[in-house]
Design a protein around this motif. Structure first.
Motif, mmCIF file in Angstrom:
data_model
loop_
_atom_site.group_PDB
_atom_site.id
_atom_site.type_symbol
_atom_site.label_atom_id
_atom_site.label_comp_id
_atom_site.label_asym_id
_atom_site.label_seq_id
_atom_site.Cartn_x
_atom_site.Cartn_y
_atom_site.Cartn_z
ATOM 1 N N LEU A 220 0.824 -1.205 0.000
ATOM 2 C CA LEU A 220 0.000 0.000 0.000
ATOM 3 C C LEU A 220 0.860 1.259 0.000
ATOM 4 N N THR A 221 1.988 1.235 0.703
ATOM 5 C CA THR A 221 2.880 2.396 0.712
ATOM 6 C C THR A 221 3.420 2.675 -0.672
ATOM 7 N N ARG A 222 3.866 1.633 -1.344
ATOM 8 C CA ARG A 222 4.416 1.833 -2.683
ATOM 9 C C ARG A 222 3.320 2.167 -3.693
ATOM 10 N N THR A 223 2.131 1.626 -3.500
ATOM 11 C CA THR A 223 1.012 1.978 -4.378
ATOM 12 C C THR A 223 0.660 3.449 -4.237
ATOM 13 N N ALA A 224 0.646 3.951 -2.997
ATOM 14 C CA ALA A 224 0.355 5.371 -2.780
ATOM 15 C C ALA A 224 1.400 6.255 -3.434
ATOM 16 N N ALA A 225 2.669 5.834 -3.392
ATOM 17 C CA ALA A 225 3.712 6.617 -4.043
ATOM 18 C C ALA A 225 3.535 6.628 -5.559
ATOM 19 N N VAL A 226 3.151 5.492 -6.125
ATOM 20 C CA VAL A 226 2.912 5.415 -7.567
ATOM 21 C C VAL A 226 1.751 6.317 -7.972
ATOM 22 N N LEU A 227 0.662 6.276 -7.210
ATOM 23 C CA LEU A 227 -0.498 7.108 -7.521
ATOM 24 C C LEU A 227 -0.176 8.592 -7.367
ATOM 25 N N ALA A 228 0.639 8.933 -6.374
ATOM 26 C CA ALA A 228 0.978 10.338 -6.147
ATOM 27 C C ALA A 228 1.742 10.938 -7.310
ATOM 28 N N VAL A 229 2.464 10.122 -8.066
ATOM 29 C CA VAL A 229 3.212 10.623 -9.218
ATOM 30 C C VAL A 229 2.372 10.590 -10.484
ATOM 31 N N SER A 230 1.681 9.486 -10.721
ATOM 32 C CA SER A 230 1.000 9.309 -12.005
ATOM 33 C C SER A 230 -0.302 10.093 -12.104
ATOM 34 N N VAL A 231 -1.062 10.200 -11.027
ATOM 35 C CA VAL A 231 -2.378 10.846 -11.116
ATOM 36 C C VAL A 231 -2.275 12.319 -11.490
ATOM 37 N N PRO A 232 -1.476 13.149 -10.794
ATOM 38 C CA PRO A 232 -1.419 14.571 -11.199
ATOM 39 C C PRO A 232 -0.859 14.781 -12.597
ATOM 40 N N LEU A 233 0.177 14.009 -12.940
ATOM 41 C CA LEU A 233 0.822 14.213 -14.236
ATOM 42 C C LEU A 233 -0.107 13.860 -15.391
ATOM 43 N N LEU A 234 -0.759 12.709 -15.333
ATOM 44 C CA LEU A 234 -1.621 12.291 -16.428
ATOM 45 C C LEU A 234 -2.904 13.118 -16.491
ATOM 46 N N THR A 235 -3.422 13.533 -15.335
ATOM 47 C CA THR A 235 -4.622 14.371 -15.349
ATOM 48 C C THR A 235 -4.334 15.740 -15.949
ATOM 49 N N LEU A 236 -3.212 16.331 -15.577
ATOM 50 C CA LEU A 236 -2.839 17.619 -16.161
ATOM 51 C C LEU A 236 -2.615 17.498 -17.660
ATOM 52 N N THR A 237 -2.004 16.412 -18.088
ATOM 53 C CA THR A 237 -1.816 16.202 -19.524
ATOM 54 C C THR A 237 -3.154 16.100 -20.240
ATOM 55 N N GLY A 238 -4.123 15.394 -19.641
ATOM 56 C CA GLY A 238 -5.439 15.289 -20.252
ATOM 57 C C GLY A 238 -6.149 16.622 -20.367
ATOM 58 N N VAL A 239 -5.933 17.516 -19.386
ATOM 59 C CA VAL A 239 -6.546 18.845 -19.447
ATOM 60 C C VAL A 239 -5.991 19.651 -20.613
ATOM 61 N N LEU A 240 -4.692 19.465 -20.896
ATOM 62 C CA LEU A 240 -4.055 20.238 -21.957
ATOM 63 C C LEU A 240 -4.350 19.703 -23.350
ATOM 64 N N LEU A 241 -4.931 18.533 -23.459
ATOM 65 C CA LEU A 241 -5.210 17.939 -24.763
ATOM 66 C C LEU A 241 -6.573 18.393 -25.284
ATOM 67 N N PRO A 242 -6.757 18.417 -26.602
ATOM 68 C CA PRO A 242 -8.073 18.769 -27.159
ATOM 69 C C PRO A 242 -9.121 17.730 -26.798
ATOM 70 N N ALA A 243 -10.336 18.196 -26.497
ATOM 71 C CA ALA A 243 -11.383 17.298 -26.012
ATOM 72 C C ALA A 243 -11.841 16.323 -27.079
ATOM 73 N N SER A 244 -12.156 16.793 -28.265
ATOM 74 C CA SER A 244 -12.577 15.975 -29.411
ATOM 75 C C SER A 244 -13.735 15.035 -29.062
ATOM 76 N N GLY A 245 -14.647 15.493 -28.198
ATOM 77 C CA GLY A 245 -15.837 14.706 -27.907
ATOM 78 C C GLY A 245 -15.648 13.541 -26.966
ATOM 79 N N THR A 246 -14.486 13.398 -26.360
ATOM 80 C CA THR A 246 -14.225 12.284 -25.447
ATOM 81 C C THR A 246 -14.603 12.668 -24.029
ATOM 82 N N PRO A 247 -14.635 11.715 -23.100
ATOM 83 C CA PRO A 247 -14.908 12.050 -21.698
ATOM 84 C C PRO A 247 -13.882 13.033 -21.148
ATOM 85 N N GLY A 248 -14.176 13.598 -19.983
ATOM 86 C CA GLY A 248 -13.305 14.585 -19.378
ATOM 87 C C GLY A 248 -11.940 14.027 -19.015
ATOM 88 N N ALA A 249 -11.000 14.968 -18.754
ATOM 89 C CA ALA A 249 -9.619 14.562 -18.465
ATOM 90 C C ALA A 249 -9.506 13.750 -17.183
#
Length: 343
Positions: A220-249
């Motif tokens: 669980l400790t290592r899973t939390a560390a993985v989520l802490a890195v991947s979630v903000p980075l990928l979500t921010l990337t999705g916000v910067l991408l064009p929507a093109s009718g897909t679900p939200g970032a």
């Protein structure tokens, strides 16, 4: 289950020290030692007196003390310097003048040791320790110890997915950048979990897994560390991408959490790598295979499949219910992870 208090006898401690205690009993004893100081002292004494483990432990202790001696000197010098500065402030300007006389009359230079205590000169290692930022060093060490995923190919792969999606949308003007990101994002934490726990990736896994807390808590400790890195980075990337009718970032967050919890829950039966392969591979097959089978309308089919899987309150509610179910199953089977991938 019996709740009667028990303590380790001298015979049990001796059998643990010489390695003749069965593995299941050894795990039970190690768990008990976390809460009982008296038994911990008894077992420690038995290990030191053991003909097999005693000399090895003594050599290890000597080596650790030898390595720790320079740091102890640095800490002593730092404490002395702090005490001298405090005394100098309390004594006032006269003590400061006496501690720093004119050129040629410095107490340390002339060999004079009387009078007010001058601030001791720090060695270069001591000065470097005092100049370092403890909080930054602690964060770096915590990140390093969080799991092998941060020291291997997973972290560069996360940046490659994020920057590749941005380059695809900005350079080529492709509308498929956000659908591809939403399809890959839920399996990124799953892959990080697979690379963070297990003898296949961690050189210190035998030491970590042999400890009483090396099972679910470490995962669980290592899973939390993985989520802490991947979630903000990928979500921010999705916000910067064009929507093109897909679900939200942020539509992938709940599915990603559910797949991660499902991997952890399934790992209690089939192991961490097999569990992550099943969950991550199942998601990719469910999302990408229909679009590949559609031929020329691959992007349209991928977008529609993502809408069915991610968009809407019904889909997100189903993912939320699945996440709660996986978390409950993980909590119910928490004892199974104490014996997983033990050396």
């Amino acid at each position: 289950m019996s709740t009667t208090p028990w303590h380790a006898s001298a015979d049990l401690a001796a059998r643990y020290a010489d390695g003749s205690l069965p593995e299941s009993d050894a795990w039970s004893l190690e768990k008990h030692l976390e809460r009982c100081g008296a038994c911990a002292a008894r077992v420690s004494a038995a290990v030191r007196q053991s003909p097999a483990a005693g000399p090895v432990l003594a050599r290890m202790r000597e080596a650790v003390l030898k390595e720790a001696a320079p740091m102890e000197t640095v800490l002593k010098e730092a404490v002395c310097a702090k005490a001298a500065r405090r005394e100098s402030r309390e004594a006032g300007p006269a003590a400061a003048h006496a501690a720093h006389p004119p050129a040629g009359g410095h107490p340390l230079a002339s060999g004079h040791v009387g009078g007010p205590v001058a601030a001791p000169l720090l060695t270069p290692p001591a000065r470097s320790v005092l100049r370092a930022r403890p909080r930054a060093r602690f964060l770096l060490r915590a990140l390093w110890a969080a799991g092998p995923a941060f020291r291997g190919a997973w972290l560069p792969a996360v940046w490659l997915v994020a920057l590749g999606a941005l380059a695809l949308s900005q350079g080529a003007g492709a509308d498929a950048s956000r659908p591809l990101l939403l399809a890959l994002a839920p399996v990124v934490p799953v892959a990080g979990v697979a690379l963070s726990y297990g003898a296949h990736a961690d050189p210190l896994h035998e030491i970590a897994a042999a400890t009483p807390c090396g099972g679910l808590r470490l995962m669980l400790t290592r899973t939390a560390a993985v989520l802490a890195v991947s979630v903000p980075l990928l979500t921010l990337t999705g916000v910067l991408l064009p929507a093109s009718g897909t679900p939200g970032a942020a539509a992938w967050l709940l599915p990603g959490l559910t797949l991660t919890l499902a991997s952890l829950a399934l790992a209690g039966w089939v192991g961490c790598r097999a569990a992550t392969a099943l969950t991550g591979g199942g998601w990719l097959c469910a999302v990408l295979v229909p679009s590949w089978a559609s031929g020329g309308a691959a992007l349209t089919e991928l977008t529609q499949q993502l809408d069915r899987c991610l968009a809407g309150s019904r889909a997100q509610g189903a993912w939320g219910a699945a996440a709660v179910l996986c978390a409950a199953l993980l909590a119910a089977r928490r004892s199974a992870y104490d014996h997983m991938e033990k050396p």
